[in-house]
Design a protein around this motif. Structure first.
Motif, short mmCIF file in Angstrom:
data_model
loop_
_atom_site.label_atom_id
_atom_site.label_comp_id
_atom_site.label_asym_id
_atom_site.label_seq_id
_atom_site.Cartn_x
_atom_site.Cartn_y
_atom_site.Cartn_z
N ASP A 65 0.82 -1.21 0.00
CA ASP A 65 0.00 0.00 0.00
C ASP A 65 0.86 1.27 0.00
O ASP A 65 2.06 1.23 0.27
N VAL A 66 0.20 2.38 -0.29
CA VAL A 66 0.83 3.70 -0.29
C VAL A 66 0.05 4.59 0.67
O VAL A 66 -1.17 4.72 0.55
N LEU A 67 0.75 5.21 1.63
CA LEU A 67 0.13 6.10 2.60
C LEU A 67 0.62 7.51 2.31
O LEU A 67 1.80 7.82 2.47
N ILE A 68 -0.30 8.38 1.89
CA ILE A 68 0.10 9.71 1.46
C ILE A 68 -0.40 10.77 2.44
O ILE A 68 -1.55 10.73 2.89
N PHE A 69 0.49 11.69 2.79
CA PHE A 69 0.20 12.75 3.74
C PHE A 69 0.17 14.10 3.02
O PHE A 69 1.18 14.81 3.00
N PRO A 70 -0.95 14.49 2.41
CA PRO A 70 -1.04 15.80 1.76
C PRO A 70 -1.48 16.85 2.77
O PRO A 70 -2.60 17.39 2.72
N LEU A 71 -0.61 17.13 3.73
CA LEU A 71 -0.93 17.98 4.88
C LEU A 71 0.00 19.18 4.94
O LEU A 71 0.99 19.27 4.22
N LYS A 72 -0.33 20.12 5.84
CA LYS A 72 0.59 21.20 6.16
C LYS A 72 1.75 20.60 6.97
O LYS A 72 1.57 19.63 7.70
N VAL A 73 2.92 21.22 6.87
CA VAL A 73 4.08 20.71 7.60
C VAL A 73 3.80 20.67 9.10
O VAL A 73 4.16 19.72 9.80
N TYR A 74 3.12 21.70 9.62
CA TYR A 74 2.88 21.74 11.06
C TYR A 74 1.87 20.68 11.52
O TYR A 74 1.74 20.43 12.72
N GLN A 75 1.15 20.05 10.58
CA GLN A 75 0.21 18.97 10.92
C GLN A 75 0.86 17.59 10.85
O GLN A 75 0.29 16.61 11.32
N LEU A 76 2.06 17.54 10.28
CA LEU A 76 2.63 16.25 9.91
C LEU A 76 3.03 15.38 11.11
O LEU A 76 2.75 14.17 11.12
N LYS A 77 3.66 15.97 12.10
CA LYS A 77 4.14 15.17 13.23
C LYS A 77 3.00 14.44 13.92
O LYS A 77 3.09 13.23 14.19
N ALA A 78 1.92 15.15 14.22
CA ALA A 78 0.79 14.53 14.91
C ALA A 78 0.17 13.43 14.06
O ALA A 78 -0.20 12.35 14.58
#
Length: 312
Positions: A65-78
């Motif tokens: 599978d592929v897990l993609i995080f199209p988020l703001k950088v400040y949202q990424l850690k959480a």
């Protein structure tokens, strides 16, 4: 072909989901807030694509599978922390965001040898609230640049080379390309990301501060600021081993501003809607990297201060 798993319910993530739906690529969405997840996408030709119902919480994903995080950088850690217990099979993780700093966050949490891809896209999308819920609108045809920062140097020069070294990553890129083409492999993805940073560093803060569309950035009244930002960017980027020319950087910024002239930048939209901006991951990143090298960057420093003051 592996499944695409899209984190969040933002505009770009929803666009990827809708395009996957249209192109027969299996996918699931995992929004932070189920109530604001778009239910459909509106394309430029007037067609509409309905999205399948979103998933309420993470699940263990297979390696394919592929897990993609199209988020703001400040949202990424959480978001990464939430998914960490479900990554035991090491599915490919894709970071897709404006600005910089996401790679460092991912390496801290996942380790330096995790199957990771970095991407940047020029597709345009807008999340719209209507009486029927949330929709996503495709506002601009673009392309996605992608690369593998954790693959040992020398970097594979082509996608064929990558497929021979790390077939899992090449397969993930193919899945993304099937979902929302074109996806173009970059052997030096960091150069591509710094190039995107140079554009964002000019267009985002200036459009946010002056409440204007992208095209107005090209006006003579902003020339002094544009040139100063590009000069400072070039000094910092080149101090880290990249090879930029300030004049070419400035010309590229003008080209993008004109090509996306009718658009409002993401930072403009964040300010307009009272949301946290990505200034720390854009001009703030330039300031941080400059500080480490002892390079003065007064224009970028001032922009960070002025954009942050907008929220007061």
């Amino acid at each position: 072909m592996g499944k695409l798993n899209i984190v969040g319910g933002g505009a770009i993530g929803s666009l990827i989901a809708a395009s996957a739906q249209k192109n027969g690529v299996p996918y699931d969405c995992y929004p932070r807030d189920m109530k604001t997840m778009p239910s459909c996408a509106h394309w430029q030709n007037g067609q509409t694509t309905a999205l399948k119902p979103a998933k309420p919480s993470p699940i263990v994903l297979p390696k394919s599978d592929v897990l993609i995080f199209p988020l703001k950088v400040y949202q990424l850690k959480a978001a990464l922390m939430q998914w960490l217990p479900y990554l035991t099979q090491q599915p490919t993780v894709v970071l897709l965001h404006n600005g910089m700093g996401g790679l460092e966050v991912a390496r801290d949490l996942l380790g330096g040898d995790y199957p990771l891809l970095l991407a940047t896209t020029s597709h345009g999308a807008l999340k719209v609230s209507t009486s029927n819920g949330f929709h996503v609108k495709y506002t601009g045809v673009g392309a996605t640049q992608i690369g593998a920062p954790n693959v040992n140097k020398p970097s594979p020069q082509t996608l064929t080379d990558l497929s021979q070294i790390v077939p899992q990553l090449a397969s993930a890129i193919a899945t993304l390309d099937n979902a929302l083409p074109p996806v173009q492999y970059q052997s030096n993805i960091l150069k591509a990301l710094w190039t995107k940073l140079s554009v964002n560093a000019v267009i985002n803060p200036l459009t946010a501060l002056h409440n204007i569309q992208n095209k107005h950035i090209a006006k003579p009244e902003f020339e002094q600021s544009r040139i100063a930002i590009c000069d400072e960017f070039t000094q910092v980027a080149n101090a880290y081993g990249l090879d930029f020319d300030a004049l070419s950087v400035h010309e590229n910024v003008l080209s993008v501003a004109k090509a996306t002239g009718e658009n409002y930048s993401s930072m403009h939209q964040d300010v307009a809607h009272g949301r946290q901006t990505e200034i720390d991951a854009i001009n703030g990143y330039i300031v941080d990297m400059a500080t480490k090298k002892g390079i003065p960057v007064p224009e970028n420093t001032l922009l960070v201060e002025r954009v942050k003051a907008l929220k007061l």
